[in-house]
Motif scaffolding. Structure first.
Motif, PDB file in Angstrom:
ATOM      1  N   UNK A   1     -27.988 -14.832 -20.123  1.00 35.45           N
ATOM      2  CA  UNK A   1     -26.972 -13.786 -20.218  1.00 35.45           C
ATOM      3  C   UNK A   1     -26.333 -13.425 -18.879  1.00 35.45           C
ATOM      4  N   UNK A   2     -26.620 -14.195 -17.823  1.00 36.11           N
ATOM      5  CA  UNK A   2     -25.878 -14.033 -16.578  1.00 36.11           C
ATOM      6  C   UNK A   2     -24.471 -14.590 -16.730  1.00 36.11           C
ATOM      7  N   UNK A   3     -23.501 -13.907 -16.151  1.00 40.87           N
ATOM      8  CA  UNK A   3     -22.168 -14.469 -15.939  1.00 40.87           C
ATOM      9  C   UNK A   3     -22.127 -14.970 -14.501  1.00 40.87           C
ATOM     10  N   UNK A   4     -21.829 -16.248 -14.319  1.00 45.30           N
ATOM     11  CA  UNK A   4     -21.952 -16.864 -13.004  1.00 45.30           C
ATOM     12  C   UNK A   4     -20.687 -17.616 -12.628  1.00 45.30           C
ATOM     13  N   UNK A   5     -20.399 -17.630 -11.333  1.00 45.81           N
ATOM     14  CA  UNK A   5     -19.278 -18.398 -10.809  1.00 45.81           C
ATOM     15  C   UNK A   5     -19.564 -18.714  -9.353  1.00 45.81           C
ATOM     16  N   UNK A   6     -18.883 -19.728  -8.822  1.00 45.00           N
ATOM     17  CA  UNK A   6     -19.033 -20.052  -7.414  1.00 45.00           C
ATOM     18  C   UNK A   6     -18.375 -18.974  -6.561  1.00 45.00           C
ATOM     19  N   UNK A   7     -19.022 -18.668  -5.445  1.00 41.89           N
ATOM     20  CA  UNK A   7     -18.480 -17.687  -4.503  1.00 41.89           C
ATOM     21  C   UNK A   7     -17.608 -18.405  -3.489  1.00 41.89           C
ATOM     22  N   UNK A   8     -16.381 -17.962  -3.339  1.00 45.78           N
ATOM     23  CA  UNK A   8     -15.469 -18.607  -2.399  1.00 45.78           C
ATOM     24  C   UNK A   8     -15.717 -18.080  -0.980  1.00 45.78           C
TER      25      UNK A   8
END
Length: 320
Positions: A313-320
């Motif tokens: 249930x984590x929402x994840x994305x790459x950190x710029x």
């Protein structure tokens, strides 16, 4: 995504030293004697309460008699060779085959976890986690459907070949699709770019597996269209359920972090478009032991996290 295993029953794991424990030596002797004599009721008596609640005496008898002994014959030897998260792993030589048996015992020396699976290659180091820095293999924000180190968060934990694997999809407004749910194109993840999480070499490619109609599965080709990457530390990253005909790389090709590898699909043992990603210690999943996959610097539920293992249930994305 679940491979066919001979037996898979895991409830809890304990901590042990790095050597075979005397109570496990005694278990091996008792288990072998009862298996070879056909005393399957006696094997059932070795279960703890949790195992007995999950499986009846008759189910246990039918399993060992029809699914194991009939195919393998009697046990000739059981040799301890490693620990995996506290579980003792044995190489079992039967009259007609070889298998690995992974077992955990309760404080009362009752079986509370048991797995009989294809034998893993000896001499291959077992990974606990990745050392290579990894980024997420996609752009934008995705949702962790299965992930973590507990069975409640991640059903993959029950399967040693892919334990700690992730199933990740795209969600908008609480749903993973828009319009007709029987069309792959309705799913937000379908056709999205899958990118290299690190510099690596492509060591395995499977393509040509049709994408499923959503809701249906292909259990004959579990991972579907697949890419396996090898890092320079001999860590293997498996990316599965890719779109048919979308793979841009070839076996033996060196790739760079961020390079587009394929498109997300719905092939193999998958009911809707998503990415299955796992870390393993060998190129072939069926011969591997899974490991924990951490990501170097990512955004999790709106916050920057370093060296992070995503959970359900984590929402994840790459950190710029």
């Amino acid at each position: 995504m679940r491979p066919v295993l001979l037996l898979l029953l895991f409830f809890s794991l304990s901590s042990f030293s790095q050597n075979e424990q005397p109570n496990y030596e005694r278990f091996v002797s008792v288990f072998t004697e009862r298996f070879n004599s056909g005393d399957y009721d006696g094997i059932y008596d070795l279960y703890d309460a949790g195992m007995k609640n999950a499986y009846t005496n008759m189910e246990t008898r039918n399993f060992f008699e029809n699914n194991i002994n009939r195919l393998t014959g009697e046990i000739k030897s059981m040799q301890f060779y490693t620990l995996q998260e506290g579980a003792h792993v044995y190489r079992v030589v039967f009259d007609k085959s070889v298998a690995d048996l992974t077992v955990t015992l309760s404080p009362q020396n009752k079986i509370n976890g048991l797995l009989i699976s294809r034998p893993k290659p000896l001499g291959i180091p077992i990974l606990e986690r990745n050392i290579t820095f990894m980024s997420l293999p996609f752009n934008g924000e995705w949702f962790v459907y299965w992930g973590g180190v507990t069975e409640a968060d991640n059903y993959h934990v029950r399967e040693v070949t892919q334990q700690y694997a992730y199933d990740i999809l795209k969600v908008e407004n609480g749903t993973s699709y828009d319009a007709d749910p029987l069309l792959n194109e309705s799913y937000f993840a379908f056709g999205e770019d899958i990118i290299a999480p690190c510099d690596a070499r492509v060591v395995k490619v499977i393509d040509g597996v049709p994408d499923n109609i959503p809701g249906e599965t292909n259990e004959q080709q579990l991972t579907g269209n697949t890419i396996v990457l090898r890092t320079d530390r001999d860590e293997y990253v498996l990316l599965a359920h890719l779109m048919k005909g979308s793979i841009f790389v070839e076996e033996g090709q060196d790739i760079r972090k961020g390079e587009i590898l394929a498109k997300c699909g719905n092939s193999g043992n998958s009911t809707e478009a998503h990415l299955h990603i796992s870390l393993q210690n060998a190129p072939d999943m069926e011969d591997s032991i899974g490991a924990k996959l951490f990501f170097d610097r990512i955004e999790v539920n709106g916050e920057i996290r370093l060296d992070y293992l995503p959970v359900k249930e984590d929402f994840i994305s790459n950190s710029n």
